[in-house]
Design a protein around this motif. Structure first.
Motif: not given
Length: 180
Positions: A143-147
């Protein structure tokens, strides 16, 4: 705000991805998969992808190796940005940086606050430049990588992004090293 100027030509950049984990292998590297997919979908080139343990010297050595490679413009690492004793990616990145991109961590925190609230305070995402190469350390969650990709890097790594972007200043990142 920001926008993509469709009249300009897209310029792909060459990106290396490093996952930092003591426990993951390639089959479990969801964050690396997220980054690879987004990099390729955006039209950039994934040059290399590795997994290393949370060992400061090993991480810094890999970053230096990639920064010395003229075929790599950007390095993105995922993992090791937290607060625990084994989280050393930020320190390894800072061992390599010539200049830190202070606002990267701030903007990442703002993006994260919208998704996970005050838990964003636990991230130490960072960005910098070394040897004419951009370096970004992201948290290890998919999720952090997507964001980080969707809200920051995709835009800043697109030459058509206005009013400014990282790509347009790439030729000048190492101008201090050139002879006059």
């Amino acid at each position: 705000m920001s926008r993509i100027d469709e009249t300009m030509e897209f310029i792909p950049v060459r990106i290396a991805v490093l996952t930092v984990s003591d426990t993951r292998d390639r089959s479990q590297d969801k964050s690396g998969d997220v980054l690879q997919s987004r990099i390729e979908d955006a039209g950039h080139t994934l040059v290399e992808r590795h997994i290393l343990p949370d060992e400061r010297d090993q991480i810094a050595d890999q970053l230096r190796l990639w920064c010395a490679d003229d075929g790599i413009d950007v390095v993105i690492s995922a993992g090791g940005t937290g607060l625990t004793g084994r989280d050393v990616s930020v320190e390894a990145h800072r061992d390599v940086y010539e200049k830190e991109i202070d606002a990267f961590g701030t903007v990442f925190t703002i993006v994260s606050m919208q998704k996970i609230g005050t838990s964003a305070v636990q991230s130490r995402a960072t960005g910098g430049v070394a040897n004419g190469t951009y370096l970004f350390a992201l948290p290890g969650s998919p999720g952090a990588c997507k964001d980080a990709w969707d809200e920051i890097l995709q835009k800043q790594l697109d030459y058509r992004h206005r009013p400014c972007n990282f790509v347009e200043i790439m030729p000048r990142l190492d101008e201090h090293r050139r002879r006059k």
